[in-house]
Design an enzyme around this catalytic site. Structure first.
Site, mmCIF file in Angstrom:
data_model
loop_
_atom_site.group_PDB
_atom_site.id
_atom_site.type_symbol
_atom_site.label_atom_id
_atom_site.label_comp_id
_atom_site.label_asym_id
_atom_site.label_seq_id
_atom_site.Cartn_x
_atom_site.Cartn_y
_atom_site.Cartn_z
ATOM 1 N N LYS A 232 46.383 -7.361 14.855
ATOM 2 C CA LYS A 232 45.525 -6.040 15.422
ATOM 3 C C LYS A 232 46.334 -4.906 15.178
ATOM 4 O O LYS A 232 47.411 -4.834 15.179
ATOM 5 C CB LYS A 232 44.765 -6.526 16.373
ATOM 6 C CG LYS A 232 43.797 -7.540 16.596
ATOM 7 C CD LYS A 232 42.805 -7.763 17.759
ATOM 8 C CE LYS A 232 41.797 -8.673 17.598
ATOM 9 N NZ LYS A 232 41.012 -8.649 18.549
ATOM 10 N N ARG A 266 43.924 -17.011 19.743
ATOM 11 C CA ARG A 266 43.141 -17.071 18.524
ATOM 12 C C ARG A 266 44.065 -16.201 17.519
ATOM 13 O O ARG A 266 44.186 -14.960 17.602
ATOM 14 C CB ARG A 266 41.728 -16.190 18.851
ATOM 15 C CG ARG A 266 40.866 -16.105 17.547
ATOM 16 C CD ARG A 266 39.668 -15.104 18.075
ATOM 17 N NE ARG A 266 38.856 -15.330 16.996
ATOM 18 C CZ ARG A 266 38.727 -14.113 15.955
ATOM 19 N NH1 ARG A 266 39.768 -13.104 16.069
ATOM 20 N NH2 ARG A 266 37.934 -14.230 15.081
#
Length: 285
Positions: A232, A266
């Site tokens: 991210k 995740r």
């Protein structure tokens, strides 16, 4: 069983405990999209996605997290019917090949959630906490799947415009407390729910880092926490790394956040994450 990072809390679906091969759990990401922020994670073709799912399971993923709509900032919304058309063929193939495979679906559409649960999905991963489509709550109460309760400030179109908090950790903890109470009162069993602070969803780099340091602010709620920071923008902001060079940073963050109380992770790369979490766990003992 307890871990160095804290109490090991059971997470279940309507079919029983969410499978976990280690003292931590890994969710492997498969995006059935053409516009997800990480280009290497895009598998719009069903057979290519199926092959990637099998690879992730072989690499150590306990759960497959399938998404048919990108939730990156500014992403194009996708209708429920389009999501269903992308997801159901893959879920059907997965269940035909391995009925025990645990499948999570990343959606905020109630119609999509109902359709994939009918076809064998086990978990709904909802970035909106039932706020984008209020009918989602009815679906959750009816099917009682595993549920990822995630914090998001705003919508994918607006969430990064100017996110503001007085105390991001306290505010996320309060959000979890209120939403958890709402879900349980409506009829979703508490043990079905896991908490995700929503890294990158309406947060600056400083907000993200504060949340990644520890899940302690909401530990008293008695539910496990999920870290979903893989590749991210926090790593781009902090380290000036392009998306395709954030793998090492993701593994380091996974190891460190395990120590901060995040039991589930995740990720895009299950094999590398398994190695980093195994090492982190061994050093904690």
């Amino acid at each position: 069983m307890t871990t160095h990072a804290g109490q090991d809390i059971l997470w279940t679906t309507a079919k029983g405990p969410v499978p976990r091969s280690h003292a931590f759990g890994i969710m492997g990401i498969v995006n059935l999209t053409t516009d997800s922020f990480h280009a290497q994670s895009r598998y719009p073709d069903t057979m290519a996605a199926l092959a990637r799912c099998k690879e992730l399971v072989a690499d150590g993923a306990d759960v497959l997290d399938l998404g048919a709509e990108s939730s990156r900032p500014g992403a194009r919304p996708v209708s429920a019917s389009e999501e269903i058309a992308r997801l159901v063929p893959l879920i059907t193939e997965l269940k035909a090949g391995n009925a025990d495979v645990c499948i999570s679906v990343d959606t905020y559409h109630a119609a999509t959630a109902a359709a994939v649960l009918e076809h064998g999905a086990d978990i709904i991963n909802d970035i909106s906490a039932c706020s984008f489509d209020p009918a989602m709550l009815d679906v959750l109460v009816q099917y009682k799947p595993g549920y990822v309760l995630m914090h998001c400030q705003g919508t994918p179109m607006t969430m990064q415009d100017n996110p503001v908090y007085t105390d991001v950790c306290a505010e996320v903890a309060a959000f979890f407390a209120a939403k958890l109470a709402m879900l349980v009162a409506a009829g979703l069993p508490e043990e079905r729910i896991i908490l995700d602070p929503g890294i990158g969803f309406g947060k600056t780099m400083e907000h993200n880092l504060a949340l990644m340091r520890s899940a302690a602010p909401w530990k008293e709620l008695g539910r496990p926490s999920l870290m979903a920071c893989s590749m991210k923008s926090v790593f781009g902001d902090l380290l000036a790394l392009p998306v395709d060079r954030r793998g090492t940073a993701t593994c380091v963050a996974s190891a460190l956040t395990l120590g901060g109380g995040y039991t589930w992770h995740r990720v895009h790369d299950a094999a590398a994450t398994l190695q980093s979490l195994t090492l982190a766990r061994a050093l904690m003992l």
